[in-house]
Design an enzyme around this catalytic site. Structure first.
Site, PDB file in Angstrom:
ATOM      1  N   ASP A 274      -7.409   4.387  -3.223  1.00 46.34           N
ATOM      2  CA  ASP A 274      -7.729   3.485  -2.119  1.00 46.34           C
ATOM      3  C   ASP A 274      -8.437   4.249  -0.995  1.00 46.34           C
ATOM      4  OD1 ASP A 274      -7.066   0.701  -0.852  1.00 46.34           O
ATOM      5  OD2 ASP A 274      -6.526   2.161   0.679  1.00 46.34           O
TER       6      ASP A 274
ATOM      7  N   SER B 233     -36.629  -7.427  -8.984  1.00 41.39           N
ATOM      8  CA  SER B 233     -37.932  -7.247  -9.634  1.00 41.39           C
ATOM      9  C   SER B 233     -37.955  -5.945 -10.441  1.00 41.39           C
ATOM     10  CB  SER B 233     -39.029  -7.192  -8.576  1.00 41.39           C
ATOM     11  OG  SER B 233     -38.905  -5.977  -7.840  1.00 41.39           O
TER      12      SER B 233
ATOM     13  N   GLY C  21      -5.219 -11.406   2.579  1.00 43.76           N
ATOM     14  CA  GLY C  21      -4.158 -12.400   2.559  1.00 43.76           C
ATOM     15  C   GLY C  21      -4.659 -13.825   2.396  1.00 43.76           C
TER      16      GLY C  21
ATOM     17  N   HIS D  60       0.875  -1.164   0.000  1.00 43.06           N
ATOM     18  CA  HIS D  60       0.000   0.000   0.000  1.00 43.06           C
ATOM     19  C   HIS D  60       0.918   1.221   0.000  1.00 43.06           C
ATOM     20  CE1 HIS D  60      -3.229   2.720   0.666  1.00 43.06           C
ATOM     21  NE2 HIS D  60      -3.171   2.774   1.983  1.00 43.06           N
TER      22      HIS D  60
HETATM   23  P1  NDP Z   1      -1.809  -7.074   9.636  1.00 42.28           P
HETATM   24  O1  NDP Z   1      -2.216  -6.147  10.724  1.00 42.28           O
HETATM   25  O2  NDP Z   1      -2.643  -8.253   9.300  1.00 42.28           O
HETATM   26  O3  NDP Z   1      -0.363  -7.663   9.952  1.00 42.28           O
HETATM   27  C1  NDP Z   1       0.707  -6.912  10.421  1.00 42.28           C
HETATM   28  C2  NDP Z   1       1.668  -7.842  11.141  1.00 42.28           C
HETATM   29  O4  NDP Z   1       2.844  -7.124  11.519  1.00 42.28           O
HETATM   30  C3  NDP Z   1       1.096  -8.416  12.411  1.00 42.28           C
HETATM   31  O5  NDP Z   1       1.379  -9.790  12.441  1.00 42.28           O
HETATM   32  C4  NDP Z   1       1.857  -7.667  13.497  1.00 42.28           C
HETATM   33  O6  NDP Z   1       2.015  -8.419  14.654  1.00 42.28           O
HETATM   34  C5  NDP Z   1       3.190  -7.488  12.840  1.00 42.28           C
HETATM   35  N1  NDP Z   1       4.056  -6.508  13.473  1.00 42.28           N
HETATM   36  C6  NDP Z   1       3.700  -5.375  14.133  1.00 42.28           C
HETATM   37  N2  NDP Z   1       4.798  -4.732  14.569  1.00 42.28           N
HETATM   38  C7  NDP Z   1       5.872  -5.455  14.183  1.00 42.28           C
HETATM   39  C8  NDP Z   1       7.294  -5.312  14.358  1.00 42.28           C
HETATM   40  N3  NDP Z   1       7.815  -4.268  15.002  1.00 42.28           N
HETATM   41  N4  NDP Z   1       8.111  -6.269  13.844  1.00 42.28           N
HETATM   42  C9  NDP Z   1       7.597  -7.321  13.203  1.00 42.28           C
HETATM   43  N5  NDP Z   1       6.265  -7.499  13.025  1.00 42.28           N
HETATM   44  C10 NDP Z   1       5.411  -6.591  13.505  1.00 42.28           C
HETATM   45  O7  NDP Z   1      -1.520  -6.183   8.347  1.00 42.28           O
HETATM   46  P2  NDP Z   1      -2.004  -6.421   6.838  1.00 42.28           P
HETATM   47  O8  NDP Z   1      -1.389  -7.663   6.317  1.00 42.28           O
HETATM   48  O9  NDP Z   1      -3.464  -6.235   6.757  1.00 42.28           O
HETATM   49  O10 NDP Z   1      -1.352  -5.159   6.129  1.00 42.28           O
HETATM   50  C11 NDP Z   1       0.010  -5.117   5.721  1.00 42.28           C
HETATM   51  C12 NDP Z   1       0.103  -4.193   4.521  1.00 42.28           C
HETATM   52  O11 NDP Z   1      -0.626  -4.761   3.444  1.00 42.28           O
HETATM   53  C13 NDP Z   1      -0.472  -2.811   4.764  1.00 42.28           C
HETATM   54  O12 NDP Z   1       0.328  -1.884   4.069  1.00 42.28           O
HETATM   55  C14 NDP Z   1      -1.849  -2.910   4.117  1.00 42.28           C
HETATM   56  O13 NDP Z   1      -2.333  -1.655   3.681  1.00 42.28           O
HETATM   57  C15 NDP Z   1      -1.530  -3.812   2.943  1.00 42.28           C
HETATM   58  N6  NDP Z   1      -2.665  -4.516   2.352  1.00 42.28           N
HETATM   59  C16 NDP Z   1      -3.527  -5.242   3.143  1.00 42.28           C
HETATM   60  C17 NDP Z   1      -4.564  -5.933   2.576  1.00 42.28           C
HETATM   61  C18 NDP Z   1      -5.480  -6.763   3.418  1.00 42.28           C
HETATM   62  O14 NDP Z   1      -6.495  -7.220   2.874  1.00 42.28           O
HETATM   63  N7  NDP Z   1      -5.216  -7.012   4.681  1.00 42.28           N
HETATM   64  C19 NDP Z   1      -4.827  -5.894   1.121  1.00 42.28           C
HETATM   65  C20 NDP Z   1      -3.813  -5.187   0.379  1.00 42.28           C
HETATM   66  C21 NDP Z   1      -2.805  -4.507   0.988  1.00 42.28           C
HETATM   67  P3  NDP Z   1       0.931  -8.352  15.846  1.00 42.28           P
HETATM   68  O15 NDP Z   1      -0.371  -8.795  15.278  1.00 42.28           O
HETATM   69  O16 NDP Z   1       1.495  -9.300  16.829  1.00 42.28           O
HETATM   70  O17 NDP Z   1       0.909  -6.928  16.311  1.00 42.28           O
HETATM   71 MG    MG Z   2      -8.438  -0.653  -0.397  1.00 41.44          MG
END
Ligand code: NDP
Ligand code: MG
Length: 337
Positions: free
Chosen positions: A191, A252, A134, A108
């Site tokens: 977005d 409808s 995901g 993103h």
């Molecule tokens: P999530 O919140 O699902 O996952 C983020 C992860 O990062 C969590 O497991 C979190 O752990 C971990 N985390 C937090 N802090 C740290 C750190 N300091 N070191 C290592 N790991 C850490 O995020 P998303 O997957 O939803 O989003 C990720 C990116 O993807 C964003 O930019 C989002 O905009 C983009 N995106 C998301 C989509 C979606 O459908 N989800 C679709 C398309 C893009 P914990 O949970 O333990 O805090």
């Molecule tokens: Mg979006």
């Protein structure tokens, strides 16, 4: 119409001998990391110890390390921690490892587009953004298919950033579905606009107002719930498979005539003007600034707004009615504090 790139337009060779560091094993991190590994790419995962996602990463055969270590060892550093903490993680653990030859990747564009992360000129800055959560990115990959993605290059230090981006998209299965080229600016602004005006903001405001209109006129809240919220899913599912025309084909004639003649009366010139204003606030950084400042002070306004809507009458009646429908896996989110 935009050009679509498929498997044949991308070559995994751009990832050969290079290590992808997935920073954050959440929704996207987990799916992208596993798909890349199954595509033969070397993957290292960073996740916080003693968290559920750390455990998941271990169960999936990874040995998670700190963001610091992953950024040091990785050649392509993929930022997949939540958007609001990316800049903090970048400053603390990634920045010092941003040496020439490396690439910084995103799913993103927010943090790059609004300057929350400013990478050095020597690194490639790329984006591969799957157009789905995901779990779907993983499931489709396992089926031999793929979720379409957007891809973009913000900074091409190596002269090969675009090939690398397409290779990454191929590695996660994106080019099986097809990928579209964009820019960080376009991806970020569309977005935000989509989620504010239609998907989250527009739809929930529309549903709430329609519910309130019926209840204030003396109709039972249960009926108001069914008509203004519950049935929305049927309509959205029709949009999803065949657009507005398929929805109109299925409903409808009475519903279709009501749609054609009444719908446009709701979206007035005033509404369109407000949409333009919301877009302008996205384009000039007003929204990003507001949201970043809000987070810096522990989000008091965000929290207050959340609390206020949690117990809206449509939510109260909805929680009751969803229990009556055994086919629905009813969810009750935690009460916001
Ligand atoms: P999530 O919140 O699902 O996952 C983020 C992860 O990062 C969590 O497991 C979190 O752990 C971990 N985390 C937090 N802090 C740290 C750190 N300091 N070191 C290592 N790991 C850490 O995020 P998303 O997957 O939803 O989003 C990720 C990116 O993807 C964003 O930019 C989002 O905009 C983009 N995106 C998301 C989509 C979606 O459908 N989800 C679709 C398309 C893009 P914990 O949970 O333990 O805090
Ligand atoms: Mg979006």
């Amino acid at each position: 119409m935009a050009k679509v790139y498929y498997d044949n337009d991308a070559d995994l060779a751009a990832l050969k001998g290079r290590k992808v560091a997935i920073i954050g094993y959440g929704s996207q991190g987990c799916a992208q990391g596993m798909n890349l590994r199954d595509s033969g790419v070397e993957v290292i995962v960073a996740e916080l110890p003693d968290t559920p996602n750390y455990k998941t990463a271990v169960e999936n055969g990874f040995t998670p390390v700190t963001a610091d270590e992953a950024a040091e060892k990785g050649d392509i550093i993929m930022m997949l921690v939540p958007d609001v903490i990316q800049s903090r993680v970048y400053e603390a653990s990634i920045k010092k490892h941003m040496k020439a030859g490396k690439a910084l990747g995103f799913s993103h564009g927010f943090n790059i587009h609004y300057g929350q992360i400013i990478p050095p000129k020597e690194v490639d800055v790329i984006m591969v953004a799957p157009k789905g959560p995901g779990a779907l990115v993983r499931d489709e990959y396992l089926k031999g298919a793929g979720v379409p993605c957007l891809f973009a290059v913000q900074q091409d230090a190596s002269g090969k950033a675009r090939d690398l981006t397409l290779a990454y998209a191929k590695g996660i299965g994106g080019t099986r579905g097809g990928v579209l080229e964009t820019t960080f600016l376009e991806e970020t602004e569309t977005d935000l606009f989509g989620e504010q005006v239609v998907l989250c903001g527009g739809v929930s405001a529309l549903v709430k107002s329609a519910f309130e209109t019926l209840v204030e006129a003396g109709y039972q809240p249960e009926l108001a719930y069914f008509e203004t919220m519950h049935e929305l899913k049927l309509i959205v599912d029709l949009f999803y498979v065949g657009g507005i025309s398929w929805m109109r084909h299925v409903v409808s004639d009475t519903a279709e005539y009501g749609d054609l003649t009444r719908g446009p009366r709701l979206i007035t010139d005033e509404t369109r003007a407000e949409m333009k204003k919301i877009l302008a606030e996205i384009q000039d950084g007003t929204f990003a600034r507001e949201w970043m400042l809000e987070n810096q002070v522990k989000a008091p306004r965000f929290r207050a707004l959340r609390r206020k809507d949690y117990d809206h009458p449509i939510e109260i009646v909805g929680r009751k009615l969803r229990k009556m429908m055994s086919w629905i896996t009813a969810k009750v989110p935690e009460k916001p504090r």
